[in-house]
Motif scaffolding. Structure first.
Motif, mmCIF file in Angstrom:
data_model
loop_
_atom_site.group_PDB
_atom_site.id
_atom_site.type_symbol
_atom_site.label_atom_id
_atom_site.label_comp_id
_atom_site.label_asym_id
_atom_site.label_seq_id
_atom_site.Cartn_x
_atom_site.Cartn_y
_atom_site.Cartn_z
ATOM 1 N N UNK A 47 42.313 34.727 45.518
ATOM 2 C CA UNK A 47 41.699 35.378 46.693
ATOM 3 C C UNK A 47 42.338 36.744 46.935
ATOM 4 N N UNK A 48 43.660 36.816 46.808
ATOM 5 C CA UNK A 48 44.371 38.081 47.017
ATOM 6 C C UNK A 48 43.932 39.132 45.999
ATOM 7 N N UNK A 55 36.930 41.884 42.501
ATOM 8 C CA UNK A 55 36.476 40.876 41.539
ATOM 9 C C UNK A 55 37.659 40.429 40.695
ATOM 10 N N UNK A 56 37.423 39.440 39.829
ATOM 11 C CA UNK A 56 38.480 38.925 38.956
ATOM 12 C C UNK A 56 38.129 39.239 37.510
ATOM 13 N N UNK A 57 38.881 40.135 36.907
ATOM 14 C CA UNK A 57 38.647 40.461 35.497
ATOM 15 C C UNK A 57 39.405 39.476 34.614
ATOM 16 N N UNK A 82 34.661 27.830 41.536
ATOM 17 C CA UNK A 82 34.347 28.181 42.915
ATOM 18 C C UNK A 82 33.390 29.360 42.975
ATOM 19 N N UNK A 83 32.303 29.160 43.685
ATOM 20 C CA UNK A 83 31.249 30.169 43.788
ATOM 21 C C UNK A 83 31.737 31.456 44.454
ATOM 22 N N UNK A 84 32.756 31.360 45.273
ATOM 23 C CA UNK A 84 33.248 32.527 46.006
ATOM 24 C C UNK A 84 33.794 33.611 45.074
ATOM 25 N N UNK A 85 34.378 33.204 43.954
ATOM 26 C CA UNK A 85 35.010 34.185 43.078
ATOM 27 C C UNK A 85 33.974 34.919 42.242
#
Length: 181
Positions: A47-48, A55-57, A82-85
């Motif tokens: 989350x951080x 976004x998360x690469x 998790x759909x949030x990411x």
């Protein structure tokens, strides 16, 4: 003379991981070192990262795995479960189409299809130029305006399929006239 090569490159790997993440995330992970069940903080760490970078690469997830000493398979498993990411960068403008009951009954499926056709993307994707990302949502709380589309923080409704191009054009025109940074 020894023929065994030194393969301990932890310092290089750690330096690359530190460079891939925001400093606040690196500090948070370091603060967990030695604590019991530090892997239980994985979702908070992800989350951080997303809050700082949008976004998360793959590189960032690998860096989290290295610094937190959590298997990469677990990090990517959590991020993809998790759909949030978000695993792709978001566009400059975020489009949310309400697919709640009131909007759907009044034609949100047609609005969605028109947006996908005009933008050349599906839900969860971003246009190649990075201008728009398209998402669906279950309710925007504006049922009286159904069907609605929210772009960034502005609600448009009621929207017809014929208005989709005009709405998108307003945002594109605004980008063309905005002063260059």
């Amino acid at each position: 003379m020894s023929t065994i090569a030194n393969t301990d490159n932890w310092l290089e790997i750690k330096a690359a991981a530190v460079a891939a993440l925001p400093p606040s995330v690196v500090e948070f992970i370091a603060s967990l070192e030695g604590s019991v069940h530090s892997e239980s903080h994985l979702i908070a760490i992800l989350h951080m990262v997303q809050a700082e970078t949008g976004w998360l690469s793959t590189e960032q997830m690998g860096a989290v795995a290295q610094l937190a000493q959590i298997p990469l398979a677990k990090v990517t498993g959590v991020a993809t479960f998790y759909h949030y990411f978000r695993l792709q960068p978001r566009g400059k403008h975020m489009i949310n189409v309400c697919l709640g009951t009131a909007c759907y009954v009044k034609g949100a499926d047609k609005i969605s299809q028109r947006l996908m056709d005009n933008l050349g993307i599906q839900f969860g994707e971003t246009t190649k130029d990075g201008m728009f990302s398209l998402e669906s949502t279950r309710c925007l709380g504006t049922c009286g305006l159904a069907p609605v589309v929210m772009i960034d923080d502005q609600v448009h409704g009621p929207v017809t399929p014929g208005e989709v191009s005009l709405i998108l054009e307003k945002y594109l025109k605004k980008e063309k006239t905005a002063p260059k940074a």
